[in-house]
Design a protein around this motif. Structure first.
Motif, PDB file in Angstrom:
ATOM      1  N   LEU A   1       0.842  -1.197  -0.175  1.00 36.52           N
ATOM      2  CA  LEU A   1       0.036  -0.121   0.067  1.00 36.52           C
ATOM      3  C   LEU A   1       0.850   1.223  -0.002  1.00 36.52           C
ATOM      4  CD1 LEU A   1      -2.951   1.223   0.222  1.00 36.52           C
ATOM      5  CD2 LEU A   1      -2.829   1.063   2.665  1.00 36.52           C
ATOM      6  N   THR A   2       1.819   1.249   0.896  1.00 37.73           N
ATOM      7  CA  THR A   2       2.810   2.496   1.082  1.00 37.73           C
ATOM      8  C   THR A   2       3.641   2.690  -0.406  1.00 37.73           C
ATOM      9  OG1 THR A   2       3.231   2.129   3.362  1.00 37.73           O
ATOM     10  CG2 THR A   2       4.803   3.399   2.159  1.00 37.73           C
ATOM     11  N   GLY A   3       4.134   1.586  -0.795  1.00 34.09           N
ATOM     12  CA  GLY A   3       4.731   1.735  -2.347  1.00 34.09           C
ATOM     13  C   GLY A   3       3.823   2.291  -3.488  1.00 34.09           C
ATOM     14  N   LEU A   4       2.640   1.652  -3.310  1.00 37.95           N
ATOM     15  CA  LEU A   4       1.944   1.835  -4.644  1.00 37.95           C
ATOM     16  C   LEU A   4       1.289   3.526  -4.763  1.00 37.95           C
ATOM     17  CD1 LEU A   4       0.075  -1.122  -5.524  1.00 37.95           C
ATOM     18  CD2 LEU A   4       2.069  -0.422  -6.654  1.00 37.95           C
ATOM     19  N   LEU A   5       1.021   4.033  -3.135  1.00 38.27           N
ATOM     20  CA  LEU A   5       0.429   5.147  -3.087  1.00 38.27           C
ATOM     21  C   LEU A   5       1.848   6.282  -3.393  1.00 38.27           C
ATOM     22  CD1 LEU A   5      -1.694   4.968   0.009  1.00 38.27           C
ATOM     23  CD2 LEU A   5      -2.436   4.996  -2.038  1.00 38.27           C
ATOM     24  N   ALA A   6       2.955   5.809  -2.748  1.00 38.32           N
ATOM     25  CA  ALA A   6       4.059   6.551  -2.975  1.00 38.32           C
ATOM     26  C   ALA A   6       4.293   6.857  -4.749  1.00 38.32           C
ATOM     27  CB  ALA A   6       5.335   6.268  -2.140  1.00 38.32           C
ATOM     28  N   THR A   7       4.255   5.667  -5.345  1.00 41.14           N
ATOM     29  CA  THR A   7       4.262   5.932  -6.762  1.00 41.14           C
ATOM     30  C   THR A   7       3.560   7.005  -7.182  1.00 41.14           C
ATOM     31  OG1 THR A   7       5.059   3.529  -6.862  1.00 41.14           O
ATOM     32  CG2 THR A   7       4.015   4.523  -8.840  1.00 41.14           C
ATOM     33  N   ALA A   8       2.165   6.823  -7.184  1.00 39.20           N
ATOM     34  CA  ALA A   8       1.197   7.948  -7.451  1.00 39.20           C
ATOM     35  C   ALA A   8       1.703   9.432  -7.182  1.00 39.20           C
ATOM     36  CB  ALA A   8      -0.095   7.600  -7.147  1.00 39.20           C
ATOM     37  N   TYR A   9       2.046   9.554  -5.854  1.00 40.53           N
ATOM     38  CA  TYR A   9       2.508  10.937  -5.260  1.00 40.53           C
ATOM     39  C   TYR A   9       3.732  11.220  -6.169  1.00 40.53           C
ATOM     40  CZ  TYR A   9       4.668  13.876  -1.923  1.00 40.53           C
ATOM     41  OH  TYR A   9       5.056  15.075  -1.360  1.00 40.53           O
ATOM     42  N   VAL A  10       4.685  10.387  -6.329  1.00 42.70           N
ATOM     43  CA  VAL A  10       5.925  10.927  -7.119  1.00 42.70           C
ATOM     44  C   VAL A  10       5.530  11.229  -8.605  1.00 42.70           C
ATOM     45  CG1 VAL A  10       8.097  10.058  -7.773  1.00 42.70           C
ATOM     46  CG2 VAL A  10       7.373   9.487  -5.482  1.00 42.70           C
ATOM     47  N   ARG A  11       4.613  10.415  -9.149  1.00 43.91           N
ATOM     48  CA  ARG A  11       4.352  10.746 -10.512  1.00 43.91           C
ATOM     49  C   ARG A  11       3.653  11.996 -10.589  1.00 43.91           C
ATOM     50  NH1 ARG A  11       2.048   4.654 -12.118  1.00 43.91           N
ATOM     51  NH2 ARG A  11       3.784   3.888 -12.697  1.00 43.91           N
ATOM     52  N   GLY A  12       2.807  12.197  -9.613  1.00 45.67           N
ATOM     53  CA  GLY A  12       2.005  13.517  -9.884  1.00 45.67           C
ATOM     54  C   GLY A  12       2.943  14.746  -9.686  1.00 45.67           C
TER      55      GLY A  12
END
Length: 806
Positions: A116-127
């Motif tokens: 959960l942490t990794g996939l949410l962080a991925t979206a944040y970083v892309r944004g």
């Protein structure tokens, strides 16, 4: 470019030029890189309290949405905030895990689960990075607590390190290519994070083929050659530090190869090119939303509400109806806590209280009863309680003076807090910090002061003189000796000494004085609030009011004293007599709703005595509007918990955050949070990871394996309103040494009376284990059960896994 630089020029680029900038070099077209604390707001280069910036909901609220699209939007919003201040890199997201609920900095991190942490962080970083602003994953690695944080040694076996604590970094690096990563303060298995060849070089830059830059946390670097050889690329802050001439000498002595220095410089230049600070520098838009714009306020209300979580809701108590008479009870209703403490703090234009939000939504005044005390230290001021005597704007007027009495700088701070000598880059020493404001309160008030120095404080006819912190001799220098590293990053900045006095004033009374011989860097504040009554009086008034209303809404929670950088918690029980307040109100009210204004788990001994519990986290500057919208159902609180709530102190699989002999041993291995509870290593929790009721009811139909590790299910909304469901997929392996784990999820919004087909695929990175003997990843056996659930406390279907090749 690198070849054109001599060794001292290269090394000069590898240490910050100031607290939050790096050095420029005109000979190669390199501008300064501007970094800013985050991620609940982009503070900018100056933390003195002058600039007002947008305050977002805290990380656990955002993560509780379980919505990668929402996290992408957060990244985009923060990019706009960064561009407005010409910031190149936002220092976030924090992707350490919620190992123990006592961790003081958990409010900055997403969850207890690595996927959960990794996939949410991925979206944040892309944004962020899609807008040309760099992200910085932090803190690498095993940095889950704050006690002795500058010296502690995290003792973690390799399998646990790989399967849990490195996994969020690995996912974000693979899926989003973040442009920077921050090494933490701690040691890992006896080696400083800033010198860790195994983690930095062998894993991150080697196995993961990471192309970005590794920077240090502020003041974390202790050595020259070991840190340079250990994979660290950039030392922060500057202009001092352990590199400089020492690193030049280490290269000349053959201790550090020139190729290592060139790699560090290359990574810095790559970062500069990515953010538009190399060659032709980027242009900045001038039409971005302001922190108070309608667009920004709507965004922030929606973001906060999406993560708010319905924990209990007996007989459809929530949402409330506007034709119900309601009384609002509790200090947090009037003084809603919108952010945590430490480097996550910003100076927002306003912080809407829950009382203000409900009044704005309903259009009628709301009956509010102040509650029991919730702080031991002075808190932040409510907007409008103090006014600048010259401009009449909310806040306090500060004047910084030198030894000769001349004015160095004047500031207005809406929060009545100012930081001196940290990142304001003043040319002379500050000998005094003078302050003036007028208060709009009258009657008995509590006047608080915080910060190391010799204080004079006047409130109308009352005057006080005292010293906070260590006293100095009369012939001492005009300023105090500079603080140690621990004082800078702990007491003097994060939790300075304080004093609180009660006086009687009239509206318009001036609050004024000075701090002489202040310790700098240091943080100084003056707070004014209505005098706190005894708990008995506060509870008696609350009980009387609750008995007259259709529903009593009691707002309880923690404060920035507990949800903070630099300090861990010692208990999960609510501070003060808040539990007694809730119990007394519940015994008197027809209906009782409890709103929990806390970012992380709290103990709820009154859970079964109240009709509904809504967890709202630390909701950011629009807190009151978001809470009102969820209480009255104009926005569904569709959050799902990101941390397991234990039933009592000490009843989590991992609990202690206090090193023993400097070592903090992660003896629970991979069985943290829900994994350990599910395995029987801790009692049944009060609320499971993934729990959240929303405002509808659901049936799961036709659950089946759709091939391999894909699961199909039809979810039917059998409630009375449109709602968002989060279908969670877990895998429980047959291997006894392997815990249950989240392997995927899917959010879906369905109208009342309708259904939707949902397919959830297990992420292969959650279906593997680290083979220590072979030093490689290996798939799980594939034997076990897939669990479709609304949190592990509400499993809706169990499907036998089919091992590959069977």
């Amino acid at each position: 470019m690198i070849a054109s630089l001599d060794l001292p020029s290269k090394v000069r680029l590898l240490t910050g030029a100031t607290t939050f900038t790096t050095a420029a070099d005109d000979t190669i077209g390199l501008g300064e890189l501007r970094l800013s604390d985050g991620p609940t707001g982009v503070r900018g280069l100056d933390s003195s309290g002058v600039r007002e910036v947008t305050l977002l909901p805290n990380a656990t609220v955002l993560a509780s949405s379980w919505d990668t699209r929402l996290l992408y939007d957060v990244g985009q919003l923060l990019a706009e905030e960064a561009l407005a201040q010409r910031i190149h890199v936002v220092l976030g997201p924090t992707i350490n895990l919620h190992r123990s609920p006592l961790g003081g900095r958990l409010f900055e991190a997403y969850s207890e689960d690595p996927l959960l942490t990794g996939l949410l962080a991925t979206a944040y970083v892309r944004g962020l990075q899609d807008a040309g602003v760099g992200a910085c994953l932090k803190h690498l690695v095993a940095n889950e607590s704050e006690t002795e944080r500058h010296t502690m040694n995290s003792v973690v076996d390799e399998a646990t390190l790989r399967e849990l604590y490195l996994t969020p970094f690995e996912i974000a690096v693979a899926d989003a290519d973040p442009w920077s990563i921050m090494d933490g303060y701690n040691n890992v298995n006896g080696v400083a994070a800033t010198e860790h060849v195994h983690v930095n070089n062998e894993i991150v830059k080697g196995e993961w083929n990471y192309s970005g830059l590794l920077m240090s946390d502020w003041f974390a670097t202790k050595t020259a050659a070991p840190a340079a050889n250990g994979g660290l690329d950039l030392v922060m802050p500057g202009p001092g530090g352990p590199w400089g001439e020492a690193l030049v000498a280490a290269v000349e002595a053959g201790e550090v190869p020139m190729s290592v220095i060139d790699d560090h410089v290359n990574r810095l230049l790559v970062l500069a090119a990515r953010v538009g600070a190399l060659g032709e520098h980027r242009q900045y838009p001038s039409d971005l939303p302001t922190p108070t714009s309608p667009e920004r306020r709507e965004q922030l209300t929606r973001l906060a509400a999406a993560g708010m979580t319905v924990l209990t809701n007996n007989e459809g108590t929530l949402p409330l109806r506007q034709d119900q008479s309601a009384v609002l009870i509790g200090r947090h209703a009037l003084d809603t806590v919108c952010m945590g403490g430490g480097s996550a703090e910003v100076n927002p234009p306003h912080q809407v209280s829950i009382a203000e939000g409900i009044a704005a939504l309903t259009g009628t005044p709301v009956t509010v009863v102040d509650g029991v005390a919730v702080r031991t230290r002075p808190g932040s001021i409510q907007r409008g309680v103090l006014l600048d005597p010259e401009t009449r704007e909310p806040g306090m007027h500060f004047v910084l003076r030198s030894v000769d009495g001349s004015v160095i700088e004047e500031r207005r701070s809406a929060s009545a807090v100012t930081t001196v000598g940290w990142d304001d880059d003043l040319d002379v020493d500050v000998a005094a910090v003078e302050f003036r404001a007028v208060t709009t309160l009258e009657g008995p008030i509590d006047v608080g002061a915080m910060g190391v120095g010799d204080w004079t404080l006047n409130a109308g006819d009352a005057g006080f003189e005292y010293t906070l912190g260590p006293p100095l001799a009369d012939d001492a220098h005009a300023g105090r000796p500079g603080p140690s590293l621990d004082e800078i990053l702990g007491g003097a900045m994060q939790k300075p000494p304080f004093r609180l006095d009660t006086v009687v004033v009239g509206s318009g009374t001036e609050i004024s004085g000075a701090v002489r011989r202040p310790m700098t860097p240091g943080r100084f504040s003056v707070t004014v609030a209505p005098a706190q009554r005894s708990s008995a009086d506060a509870i008696a008034e609350a009980v009387s009011a609750a008995a007259e209303a259709d529903v009593a809404v009691v707002v309880v929670g923690t404060t920035e004293e507990r949800e903070t950088e630099a300090f861990d918690k010692s208990t999960l029980h609510l501070p003060g007599d808040q539990d007694a307040l809730v119990s007394a109100v519940a015994s008197a009210a027809r209906k009782t709703v409890v709103v929990v204004n806390a970012a992380t788990p709290v103990i709820m001994p009154w859970r079964d005595d109240v009709d509904a519990i809504l967890w709202v986290g630390l909701p950011g500057q629009e807190a009151g509007h978001a809470v009102a919208a969820t209480l009255y159902g104009t926005i569904e609180p569709s959050g799902r918990l990101v941390t397991t709530f234990p039933p009592e102190d000490g009843q989590s699989p991992a609990w202690s955050v206090t090193p023993v002999g400097g070592d903090l041993e992660y003896t629970e291995g991979t069985f943290i949070g829900y994994r350990g509870h599910h395995a029987g290593r801790a009692p049944e929790p009060s609320f499971w990871f993934g729990h959240g009721l929303g405002y509808s009811s659901w049936e799961y139909r036709d659950a089946r394996l759709a091939g391999g590790s894909r699961v199909h299910v039809t979810v039917a909304n059998v409630g009375g309103r449109s709602s968002r469901e989060v279908v969670q997929l877990y895998f429980a392996p047959d291997e006894r040494d392997q815990p249950v784990r989240l392997v995927g999820w899917q959010g879906v919004t369905v109208e009342a009376g309708s259904s939707a087909d949902v397919e959830v695929s297990a992420d292969p990175r959650a279906l593997r284990r680290w083979d220590t003997s072979a030093s490689r990843w290996t798939p799980l056996s594939g034997r076990g059960q897939f669990l479709l659930a609304r949190g592990l406390g509400d499993v809706r279907a169990r499907l036998e896994a089919v091992p590959a090749g069977s």
